[in-house]
Design a protein around this motif. Structure first.
Motif, PDB file in Angstrom:
ATOM      1  N   MET A   1       0.822  -1.201   0.000  1.00  0.00           N
ATOM      2  CA  MET A   1       0.000   0.000   0.000  1.00  0.00           C
ATOM      3  C   MET A   1       0.861   1.258   0.000  1.00  0.00           C
ATOM      4  O   MET A   1       0.583   2.208  -0.719  1.00  0.00           O
ATOM      5  N   ALA A   2       1.892   1.245   0.828  1.00  0.00           N
ATOM      6  CA  ALA A   2       2.784   2.403   0.883  1.00  0.00           C
ATOM      7  C   ALA A   2       3.486   2.608  -0.451  1.00  0.00           C
ATOM      8  O   ALA A   2       3.657   3.752  -0.907  1.00  0.00           O
ATOM      9  N   CYS A   3       3.886   1.509  -1.085  1.00  0.00           N
ATOM     10  CA  CYS A   3       4.565   1.611  -2.383  1.00  0.00           C
ATOM     11  C   CYS A   3       3.633   2.187  -3.440  1.00  0.00           C
ATOM     12  O   CYS A   3       4.046   3.026  -4.253  1.00  0.00           O
ATOM     13  N   CYS A   4       2.373   1.734  -3.447  1.00  0.00           N
ATOM     14  CA  CYS A   4       1.407   2.261  -4.415  1.00  0.00           C
ATOM     15  C   CYS A   4       1.169   3.750  -4.196  1.00  0.00           C
ATOM     16  O   CYS A   4       1.124   4.537  -5.151  1.00  0.00           O
ATOM     17  N   THR A   5       1.030   4.143  -2.934  1.00  0.00           N
ATOM     18  CA  THR A   5       0.808   5.558  -2.621  1.00  0.00           C
ATOM     19  C   THR A   5       2.000   6.403  -3.041  1.00  0.00           C
ATOM     20  O   THR A   5       1.843   7.484  -3.638  1.00  0.00           O
ATOM     21  N   GLU A  38      -1.928   7.259 -16.566  1.00  0.00           N
ATOM     22  CA  GLU A  38      -2.084   5.826 -16.830  1.00  0.00           C
ATOM     23  C   GLU A  38      -1.359   4.999 -15.773  1.00  0.00           C
ATOM     24  O   GLU A  38      -1.917   4.041 -15.219  1.00  0.00           O
ATOM     25  N   HIS A  39      -0.133   5.374 -15.481  1.00  0.00           N
ATOM     26  CA  HIS A  39       0.642   4.627 -14.489  1.00  0.00           C
ATOM     27  C   HIS A  39       0.028   4.751 -13.092  1.00  0.00           C
ATOM     28  O   HIS A  39      -0.061   3.765 -12.350  1.00  0.00           O
ATOM     29  N   SER A  40      -0.395   5.955 -12.737  1.00  0.00           N
ATOM     30  CA  SER A  40      -0.982   6.147 -11.407  1.00  0.00           C
ATOM     31  C   SER A  40      -2.330   5.439 -11.285  1.00  0.00           C
ATOM     32  O   SER A  40      -2.693   4.979 -10.194  1.00  0.00           O
ATOM     33  N   SER A  41      -3.064   5.321 -12.388  1.00  0.00           N
ATOM     34  CA  SER A  41      -4.336   4.588 -12.352  1.00  0.00           C
ATOM     35  C   SER A  41      -4.106   3.109 -12.082  1.00  0.00           C
ATOM     36  O   SER A  41      -4.880   2.466 -11.362  1.00  0.00           O
ATOM     37  N   MET A  42      -3.043   2.557 -12.665  1.00  0.00           N
ATOM     38  CA  MET A  42      -2.697   1.161 -12.370  1.00  0.00           C
ATOM     39  C   MET A  42      -2.391   0.990 -10.888  1.00  0.00           C
ATOM     40  O   MET A  42      -2.892   0.066 -10.229  1.00  0.00           O
ATOM     41  N   ALA A  43      -1.562   1.893 -10.365  1.00  0.00           N
ATOM     42  CA  ALA A  43      -1.204   1.802  -8.948  1.00  0.00           C
ATOM     43  C   ALA A  43      -2.426   1.990  -8.058  1.00  0.00           C
ATOM     44  O   ALA A  43      -2.555   1.334  -7.014  1.00  0.00           O
ATOM     45  N   LEU A  44      -3.338   2.871  -8.470  1.00  0.00           N
ATOM     46  CA  LEU A  44      -4.542   3.115  -7.679  1.00  0.00           C
ATOM     47  C   LEU A  44      -5.411   1.866  -7.598  1.00  0.00           C
ATOM     48  O   LEU A  44      -5.972   1.554  -6.535  1.00  0.00           O
ATOM     49  N   SER A  45      -5.523   1.132  -8.700  1.00  0.00           N
ATOM     50  CA  SER A  45      -6.340  -0.087  -8.687  1.00  0.00           C
ATOM     51  C   SER A  45      -5.752  -1.129  -7.741  1.00  0.00           C
ATOM     52  O   SER A  45      -6.489  -1.812  -7.019  1.00  0.00           O
ATOM     53  N   LEU A  47      -3.881  -0.373  -5.148  1.00  0.00           N
ATOM     54  CA  LEU A  47      -4.058   0.189  -3.808  1.00  0.00           C
ATOM     55  C   LEU A  47      -5.462  -0.109  -3.285  1.00  0.00           C
ATOM     56  O   LEU A  47      -5.636  -0.466  -2.110  1.00  0.00           O
ATOM     57  N   ILE A  48      -6.461   0.022  -4.150  1.00  0.00           N
ATOM     58  CA  ILE A  48      -7.839  -0.302  -3.764  1.00  0.00           C
ATOM     59  C   ILE A  48      -7.954  -1.782  -3.414  1.00  0.00           C
ATOM     60  O   ILE A  48      -8.594  -2.156  -2.419  1.00  0.00           O
ATOM     61  N   PHE A  49      -7.326  -2.626  -4.235  1.00  0.00           N
ATOM     62  CA  PHE A  49      -7.338  -4.068  -3.949  1.00  0.00           C
ATOM     63  C   PHE A  49      -6.722  -4.361  -2.584  1.00  0.00           C
ATOM     64  O   PHE A  49      -7.292  -5.102  -1.773  1.00  0.00           O
TER      65      PHE A  49
END
Length: 237
Positions: A1-5, A38-45, A47-49
């Motif tokens: 989670m921290a990595c995605c953020t 695009e890259h941040s949207s991948m990370a956001l998905s 993070l939500i998971f």
């Protein structure tokens, strides 16, 4: 989670010149920052998971429902990653396109095995293939970053060029392009040999050390039991 953020912050606020990805004049998204979204949207998905998986692990009363929902969220994250890579704003020509094409294969395997995890939650092979493929994907992404965006690592006959504020790899002629693409295929095949060797070897080492004695316990529930144990110990003391 921290990595995605942190990754989202890097893409949207730290890396851009104005520390935000929008056009300072009219507030629109400039073409050279589309890939940041695009890259941040991948990370956001992902993070939500991760967030909902922890919530389900904490509050869900049904292990079956928890397993199915967490796998579904992971599959959605992989599906979004695949679509964003497939329809990436950067061009898919030459060496960069080949790297992305092979990456899509790995993402699709992760997606399929994650969906299979819903129907076969006790299958060791499904979980093993998914885990190995996630490792493979991470290694391939790091290798892509090294080969595509590090000066001096371009194949013979190719060079880095600044295009619309982004560095891209271009080749001098068709012969250089074919050679570069062939090298990418070779690199992928070497990873395809090395990653399974590492994964199976690591499994054999772990099986030798622990055998079949390992029992998987929810992290949240384990922490809860530890807290209860400490409370009981304090009361008895």
């Amino acid at each position: 989670m921290a990595c995605c953020t942190l990754f989202i912050a890097m893409e949207l606020f730290i890396s851009p010149r104005h520390h935000h990805p929008f056009d300072p004049q009219d507030g629109t998204i400039p073409s050279n920052h589309l890939h940041n979204f695009e890259h941040s949207s991948m990370a956001l998905s992902f993070l939500i998971f991760a967030t909902f998986t922890i919530v389900l692990d904490r509050f869900s009363t049904s292990t079956i429902v928890e397993n199915e929902l967490s796998h579904l969220l992971a599959a959605i994250a992989f599906a979004q990653q695949y679509l964003l890579i497939h329809f990436h704003s950067r061009d898919h020509v030459g060496i960069e396109g080949q790297y992305h094409y092979l990456l899509q294969i790995l993402i699709m395997i992760c997606f399929v095995t994650t969906l299979m995890g819903i129907g076969f939650p006790m299958s060791f092979l499904v979980s093993f293939v998914r885990s190995v493929c996630i490792i493979f994907q991470g290694l391939w992404l790091m290798f892509m970053g090294l080969m595509l965006y590090t000066p001096g690592y371009e194949p013979k006959g190719c060079f880095m060029k600044l295009k619309e504020g982004q560095y891209v790899v271009r080749c001098n002629d068709e012969k250089a392009i074919h050679r570069a693409v062939a090298l990418v295929n070779l690199q992928f095949s070497w990873f395809l040999i090395g990653v399974p060797i590492f994964a199976v070897s690591f499994y054999l080492i772990m099986a030798t050390c622990y055998g079949e004695k390992v029992e998987y316990v929810s992290l949240m529930k384990e922490e809860h039991h530890l807290e209860d144990g400490l409370k009981n110990f304090n009361v008895e003391s």
